[in-house]
Design a protein around this motif. Structure first.
Motif, short mmCIF file in Angstrom:
data_model
loop_
_atom_site.label_atom_id
_atom_site.label_comp_id
_atom_site.label_asym_id
_atom_site.label_seq_id
_atom_site.Cartn_x
_atom_site.Cartn_y
_atom_site.Cartn_z
N HIS A 244 5.90 1.32 2.91
CA HIS A 244 5.01 0.74 3.91
C HIS A 244 4.53 1.73 4.97
O HIS A 244 3.48 1.51 5.57
N ALA A 247 1.65 3.13 3.41
CA ALA A 247 0.74 2.02 3.07
C ALA A 247 -0.06 1.57 4.29
O ALA A 247 -1.27 1.34 4.19
N ALA A 263 -2.06 -0.74 -1.38
CA ALA A 263 -1.59 0.33 -0.49
C ALA A 263 -0.07 0.51 -0.62
O ALA A 263 0.44 1.64 -0.61
N VAL A 264 0.66 -0.59 -0.78
CA VAL A 264 2.12 -0.49 -0.95
C VAL A 264 2.43 0.23 -2.27
O VAL A 264 3.34 1.06 -2.34
#
Ligand code: GLY
Length: 356
Positions: A244, A247, A263-264
């Protein structure tokens, strides 16, 4: 139906199974929410899909429903929407003895949770997640919040729900993109605590409704254990942040056009490659992660460079002084929190992006 108990400062159940929304009145009254006044908080998308049906079912069972609907989208996770909800609750004369039902994905859960925690200094909250991401992650553990101009979830509170109702029939109707959002968080759970879940997720398909209960239950057990040990996110709960840190920077670089789940996926790949490059992780971690992400067509290549990401990741809200706590894998199914100086972020991201 499966019942998973979360042992936070207040204990509550998560019910996971088919057709729970169809029978929401019965589910709630059996859980001790006696028919009476209540507020249903949802967004425009979920309202169109399930608002009428859920209201009718509740009214049938004797609930006096006040339905508060706000426009759908991350862009509405703001103080303004929170204010609108609080004013709505006051106008509907919702009292402390009544309760709020948040019906929707992460944005609805975060706003309903925040409103429940501050309205009259706290009214009981029930969450009914309608996305896989909310089912496996955001509806459990008590975090809520709104976004500020400086970043996501910059204002919020910890406030545990009294009950979470996870209807797998609703989840099996999600489209491929919504499903993938949740899968990213499930892969994260596998990477941090459950190698078997990581292997099982390869064959997890939204068309196979029977697969939902065991997979969601496995994630909830992992999250429930971390929340029980560290409800207020001062230690082990931070493991849920795997992937994260990059992310959040990727989402912001893209102006939120890259979704949280994508994104993660990129963030987990970056952290895994970096940890291997620095001799801190077994190379098997990359294979296990990439196999799971590939099985769900999740992008792993990040379009941004280390310098761009480091500039934003420096401002991570979980930074403590000059220390950023990264989460890195050691072996598939085990991660650890790894504190670094903020000045080292660039070298980690460069290693993860293959720039070093
Ligand atoms: N979603 C991360 C947490 O609940 O801590």
């Amino acid at each position: 139906m499966k019942r998973i108990t979360i042992n936070a400062s207040t204990e509550y159940d998560v019910l996971v199974g088919p057709d729970l929304l169809k029978n929401i009145g019965t589910v709630l009254s059996e859980a001790g929410f006696a028919p009476g006044r209540m507020a249903l908080i949802t967004d425009s998308t979920v309202d169109e899909l399930y608002g009428e049906q859920v209201c009718a079912e509740l009214k049938n069972d004797g609930y006096e429903v006040y339905r508060c609907v706000f426009p759908a989208g991350e862009g509405y996770k703001t103080w303004t929407t929170l204010g609108y909800i609080l004013d709505y609750l006051a106008a509907a004369e919702i009292r402390r003895s009544d309760f709020i039902l948040g019906l929707g994905g992460g944005v609805v859960g975060d706003l309903a949770g925040f409103a429940a925690s501050v309205y009259l200094r706290g009214v009981p909250l029930v969450l009914a997640p309608t996305t896989l991401l909310a089912a496996v992650d955001s509806s459990v553990g008590g975090k809520n919040g709104v976004n500020l101009g400086t970043g996501k979830n910059m204002a919020g509170s910890f406030y545990q729900p009294r009950l979470v109702v996870c209807d797998t029939t609703v989840l099996s109707r999600l489209n491929a993109a919504q499903f993938a959002e949740g899968v990213a968080e499930i892969i994260k759970c596998g990477m941090i605590a459950d190698e078997k879940l990581l292997a099982r997720i390869v064959d997890f398909r939204r068309s196979r409704a029977t697969g939902f209960v065991p997979v969601i239950s496995a994630c909830l057990r992992i999250k429930g254990d971390l929340v029980a040990r560290d409800e207020f996110d001062r230690g082990d709960r931070h493991l849920l942040n795997f992937g994260h840190t990059p992310a959040h920077a990727i989402e912001r670089c893209s102006g939120y056009r890259i979704s949280h789940g994508q994104a993660v996926a990129m963030g987990m790949s970056i952290m895994t490659r970096a940890a291997i490059a620095k001799g801190l992780a077994d190379s098997e971690c990359a294979l296990a992660l990439h196999t799971a992400l590939l099985a769900h067509g999740m992008a792993q290549r990040c379009p941004y460079g280390a310098a761009e990401l480091a500039a934003l990741a420096r401002m991570d809200k979980k930074r403590q002084g000059d220390i950023v706590r990264l989460v890195i894998p050691e072996i598939p199914g085990r991660c650890r929190v790894y504190p670094i100086e903020v000045g080292e972020l660039y070298s980690w991201l460069a290693a993860g992006l293959g720039e070093a």
